[in-house]
Design an enzyme around this catalytic site. Structure first.
Site, PDB file in Angstrom:
ATOM      1  N   SER A 107      20.496  -9.708   2.281  1.00  6.76           N
ATOM      2  CA  SER A 107      19.954 -10.654   2.596  1.00  6.76           C
ATOM      3  C   SER A 107      19.533 -11.074   3.984  1.00  6.76           C
ATOM      4  O   SER A 107      18.788 -12.170   4.053  1.00  6.76           O
ATOM      5  CB  SER A 107      21.255 -11.718   2.225  1.00  6.76           C
ATOM      6  OG  SER A 107      21.532 -11.952   0.931  1.00  6.76           O
ATOM      7  N   VAL A 159      25.257  -8.870   2.991  1.00  9.36           N
ATOM      8  CA  VAL A 159      26.520  -8.101   2.620  1.00  9.36           C
ATOM      9  C   VAL A 159      26.831  -6.863   2.750  1.00  9.36           C
ATOM     10  O   VAL A 159      27.866  -6.546   2.697  1.00  9.36           O
ATOM     11  CB  VAL A 159      26.773  -8.404   0.919  1.00  9.36           C
ATOM     12  CG1 VAL A 159      26.985  -9.902   0.793  1.00  9.36           C
ATOM     13  CG2 VAL A 159      25.612  -7.832   0.188  1.00  9.36           C
ATOM     14  N   TYR A 186      25.045 -19.415   4.895  1.00 13.64           N
ATOM     15  CA  TYR A 186      25.557 -19.846   3.603  1.00 13.64           C
ATOM     16  C   TYR A 186      26.401 -20.930   3.773  1.00 13.64           C
ATOM     17  O   TYR A 186      26.113 -21.948   4.487  1.00 13.64           O
ATOM     18  CB  TYR A 186      26.435 -18.620   2.733  1.00 13.64           C
ATOM     19  CG  TYR A 186      25.590 -17.460   2.664  1.00 13.64           C
ATOM     20  CD1 TYR A 186      24.314 -17.516   2.158  1.00 13.64           C
ATOM     21  CD2 TYR A 186      26.042 -16.145   2.994  1.00 13.64           C
ATOM     22  CE1 TYR A 186      23.608 -16.513   1.783  1.00 13.64           C
ATOM     23  CE2 TYR A 186      25.410 -14.907   2.819  1.00 13.64           C
ATOM     24  CZ  TYR A 186      23.918 -15.217   2.397  1.00 13.64           C
ATOM     25  OH  TYR A 186      23.192 -14.261   2.116  1.00 13.64           O
ATOM     26  N   LYS A 245      15.677 -12.136   3.684  1.00 15.67           N
ATOM     27  CA  LYS A 245      15.302 -13.109   3.110  1.00 15.67           C
ATOM     28  C   LYS A 245      14.295 -14.061   4.174  1.00 15.67           C
ATOM     29  O   LYS A 245      13.179 -14.625   3.709  1.00 15.67           O
ATOM     30  CB  LYS A 245      16.419 -14.059   2.789  1.00 15.67           C
ATOM     31  CG  LYS A 245      17.497 -13.649   1.512  1.00 15.67           C
ATOM     32  CD  LYS A 245      18.558 -14.541   1.055  1.00 15.67           C
ATOM     33  CE  LYS A 245      19.264 -13.806   0.017  1.00 15.67           C
ATOM     34  NZ  LYS A 245      20.589 -14.399  -0.304  1.00 15.67           N
ATOM     35  N   TYR A 293      12.830  -8.234  -5.657  1.00 17.89           N
ATOM     36  CA  TYR A 293      13.905  -8.751  -4.914  1.00 17.89           C
ATOM     37  C   TYR A 293      14.867  -7.573  -4.635  1.00 17.89           C
ATOM     38  O   TYR A 293      15.277  -7.455  -3.428  1.00 17.89           O
ATOM     39  CB  TYR A 293      14.361  -9.893  -5.601  1.00 17.89           C
ATOM     40  CG  TYR A 293      15.818 -10.474  -5.017  1.00 17.89           C
ATOM     41  CD1 TYR A 293      15.535 -11.051  -3.736  1.00 17.89           C
ATOM     42  CD2 TYR A 293      16.909  -9.951  -5.489  1.00 17.89           C
ATOM     43  CE1 TYR A 293      16.914 -11.536  -3.208  1.00 17.89           C
ATOM     44  CE2 TYR A 293      18.192 -10.941  -4.922  1.00 17.89           C
ATOM     45  CZ  TYR A 293      18.201 -11.511  -3.645  1.00 17.89           C
ATOM     46  OH  TYR A 293      19.148 -11.701  -3.123  1.00 17.89           O
TER      47      TYR A 293
END
Length: 571
Positions: A60, A255, A237, A63, A185
Site C-alpha cells: 500500500s 502490510v 487507515y 498508493k 493493482y
C-alpha cells in the site's frame, strides 16, 4: 544523522510485538527480525541504519504515488469525481463505498487505490502498469523490479479485493474490467523497494515533486501538495487520527511492514519492519516514527518558537551609509538630508506573518523619504504570498515617488517592481546616495578632476605639510579596470578623480567598498583583496621610498597626514 538513526534502530530491536501479514502467503515467509530506517534530505543525501538496503514489496505504500500519477494525468477535479478524499475510519480492506455511486472514500484504502490505478493513462493494462512502474521508479530514482512470487500470491488470495472491484463495477464507479484493474493493482503492490528507496520517494514529495537525487520533476508541485494532504488525513487507515495526533507527519503504511513519512520541505523517511499491529501498520515503524517526531520536533502543528526578526537592520542614510569614502562636502549633505534614503535589511524565511512585519515598517516611512534600499541577500526563501505582498508594496511606494532599489548577490529578481536590482546592498546604497547628492548639487561629474588644493587633505594640513606632500607625491592616472597601488612600494593613494573599488580576495572577489575624489585609500593587506579603478581615475601616490624619506626628514608632516586619515569618516 546516521548515528542518531543507528541509536534509534538499536533501541527498538527489543520490540518484538506484532505479527506478520498472513493473508498473502509470501509475506508470511519474510524474516520478522528485519528492521531498517532511512532518511533522505532535499540535497540528495541518504542516512540509513539496520536493514535499510533489504528489498520488500511496496504494497500500500504504492498508493500515494499512483494517486500522484492519476492527479498529474487528469487533474484534481476529475479524480475527485471518481475517488473521495475523506478518512474512512475503517480498515484498509473495508467494503466502504458511497451509496448510489460506488465512489470509494479515499485513494489510500484498497477500494480507492484500485479505482485510482484504473484512472492512470495507458493503452491497456500492460502499458498502464509500465507507466505506473516508471512513475514509482522516478520517485525512487532507480528502476523498481517486480516480485513475481508475491504477485502470484496476491493473485491467488485477492478475493476480497475482487469483491470490492465488482461492487464498484456494478455501481458504475469502476469503468474497466475487474481483472484488468486488479492485475495492474496487484503488480504495483508487488514492486520491490528498500527503506532507502522509500526515503527518496518521500523526499521527492517533500521537495515539491522533484527527486532530490536525479533532479527530475516527477510530478508538479501542487500534485505533491494534494498527495501529502491525503496522506496526512487518510494514510494510516483507521489509525490515521491517532497517527496525526502523535506523529503529525503525512505518511502511508503497507502490510509488508513498510512506512513512508514526509516532513514537507525538509526530508523523507523510509521504514521497514514486517511485524504489524492490529491496524496493519509496522509496530517498530510506528514506534520509530513517534521517537523521530518527538526528538526532532517534526509535528506539522509544532510551534517552532520565535525566530530572528525579519528586519535585521533599518535606518536612514544619516546613520546607515554605504562604505563609499566621500569628501567632506558630500558627507555634510548626507548628514543633513540623509533622511530621504531609508534602508531595510531583510533576512530569513519570509512568509505571510514576516511579510506583514515588513509592510508595517514600510508603511511607517516618513513623508520626506524618496529612496528605499532593500537588502535581500539574507532572505533564504520568499514565499509566493509574501512575494506578492511585498512587490505590491514596492509598486505602491513607486506611485508615491519613492524609488525602491534592491541589493541581492544572487540576482533572483524577487521584487519585479523594484526600480533597480544590484548585486550588493553596497552598490544599491551608493546609487541612492549619488542621486541625493546630485539633487543637492554636491555630486561631482565623473570627469571632474579635483585640484590638489580642493582635496580634503589640503584643508586638514598646514602650509608646510601641503608643500611637502605636493613635492613628494607624484600624480598617477589609471584606466578603467586597472589595479591601483599594484606596484611594490605603493602605500597610499589620494584620489583626485574617478572612483576606486575595494574587492575581496579571489578572481571574483566581492566588492567591499569604494572611494571617490577628495578621499584616500591605503594598500590592502595580503588577505584584503585589491583596489581597482572603476572609472578613469587619477590621484597622488605615496610610495614606500617617499614615506621613509618623510619619516626621516619631515616626521611632523607624515604625522599630520596619518592623523587626517584616521579621522576621515568619523564625523
Amino acid at each position: 544523522m546516521s548515528a542518531a538513526l543507528r541509536e534509534l534502530h538499536d533501541s527498538l530491536l527489543s520490540e518484538e510485538g506484532g505479527t506478520l501479514a498472513t493473508y498473502i502467503p509470501e509475506l508470511a515467509r519474510v524474516d520478522p527480525a528485519l528492521f531498517g530506517l532511512a532518511l533522505a534530505t532535499l540535497d540528495g543525501r541518504v542516512h540509513a541504519a539496520g536493514d535499510a538496503d533489504v528489498p520488500f514489496t511496496l504494497q500500500s505504500i504504492s498508493k500515494p504515488f499512483v494517486y500522484a500519477r492519476a492527479l498529474a494525468d487528469l487533474g484534481l477535479e476529475a479524480v475527485l469525481s471518481r475517488v473521495g478524499a475523506e478518512p474512512s475510519g475503517e480498515a484498509f480492506n473495508a467494503i466502504s463505498l458511497e451509496p448510489g455511486t460506488g465512489r470509494p472514500s479515499n485513494p489510500m484504502v484498497n477500494a480507492g487505490a484500485i479505482l485510482t490505478t484504473s484512472l492512470v493513462s495507458g493503452d491497456g493494462p500492460a502499458a498502464r502498469f509500465e507507466r505506473i512502474r516508471d512513475t514509482l521508479s522516478a520517485f525512487a530514482g532507480r528502476r523498481l523490479e517486480l516480485d513475481e512470487a508475491v504477485l502470484a500470491s496476491e493473485l491467488e488470495t485477492g478475493d476480497r479485493n475482487r469483491a470490492l472491484a465488482y461492487l464498484m463495477r456494478n455501481a458504475g464507479a469502476l469503468r474497466c474490467e475487474v481483472d484488468e484493474a486488479l492485475d495492474v493493482y496487484f503488480r504495483q503492490c508487488a514492486l520491490l523497494a528498500t527503506a532507502e528507496d522509500v526515503a527518496v520517494m518521500a523526499a521527492t514529495l517533500a521537495n515539491g515533486g522533484v527527486n532530490p537525487r536525479t533532479k527530475e520533476a516527477v510530478v508538479p508541485g501542487p500534485v505533491a501538495e494534494h498527495v501529502l494532504a491525503l496522506m496526512a488525513s487518510c494514510g494510516m487507515y483507521d489509525g490515521a487520527g491517532e497517527w496525526l495526533l502523535r506523529v503529525g507527519l503525512p505518511a502511508k503504511s503497507g502490510v509488508s511492514g513498510g512506512i513512508v513519512a514526509v516532513s514537507p520541505g525538509q526530508f523523507g523517511i523510509g521504514l521497514f519492519s514486517p511485524r504489524l499491529d492490529v491496524r496493519g501498520n509496522s509496530v517498530r515503524g510506528v514506534a520509530a516514527s513517534r521517537v523521530l517526531a518527538e526528538r526532532f520536533q517534526l509535528h506539522l502543528m509544532h510551534y517552532p518558537g520565535r525566530t530572528a526578526p525579519v528586519i535585521a537592520r533599518s535606518g536612514d542614510a544619516r546613520t546607515l551609509r554605504s562604505r563609499r569614502l566621500r569628501r567632506r562636502a558630500e558627507r555634510d549633505v548626507l548628514h543633513q538630508h540623509g533622511g530621504a534614503i531609508h534602508l531595510r535589511a531583510l533576512q530569513g524565511d519570509i512568509e505571510f506573518a514576516a511579510a506583514e512585519s515588513v509592510l508595517q515598517s514600510l508603511g511607517a516611512l516618513p513623508g520626506k523619504a524618496r529612496w528605499l534600499v532593500l537588502e535581500l541577500e539574507g532572505v533564504t526563501r520568499l514565499h509566493p504570498i509574501a512575494a506578492r505582498m511585498l512587490d505590491a508594496a514596492v509598486a505602491e511606494l513607486g506611485g508615491r515617488g519613492i524609488a525602491v532599489v534592491t541589493g541581492d548577490v544572487h540576482r533572483r529578481g524577487l521584487l519585479p517592481h523594484a526600480s533597480v536590482e544590484h548585486a550588493s546592498v553596497e552598490e544599491a546604497q551608493e546609487e541612492c546616495e549619488d542621486a541625493l547628492l546630485a539633487r543637492h548639487g554636491a555630486l561631482l561629474s565623473p570627469d571632474t578632476v579635483l585640484a590638489w588644493e580642493a582635496h580634503d587633505a589640503w584643508a586638514a594640513l598646514d602650509e608646510e605639510a601641503r608643500a611637502a606632500l605636493a613635492a613628494a607625491l607624484p600624480v598617477r592616472a589609471y584606466g578603467r579596470g586597472e589595479r591601483v597601488l599594484a606596484q611594490d612600494g605603493e602605500e597610499l593613494f589620494l584620489v583626485l578623480s574617478g572612483r576606486v573599488g575595494l574587492y575581496g580576495p579571489g578572481v571574483r572577489g566581492r566588492r567591499l567598498g569604494s572611494a571617490g575624489p577628495g578621499t584616500a585609500v591605503q594598500r590592502p593587506g595580503q588577505a584584503g583583496g585589491g583596489l581597482v579603478a572603476e572609472l578613469s581615475t587619477s590621484g597622488r601616490v605615496l610610495g614606500a621610498a617617499q614615506q621613509e624619506r618623510l619619516e626621516r626628514e619631515r616626521p611632523r608632516v607624515l604625522a599630520r597626514l596619518w592623523k587626517w586619515l584616521a579621522g576621515v569618516g568619523r564625523e
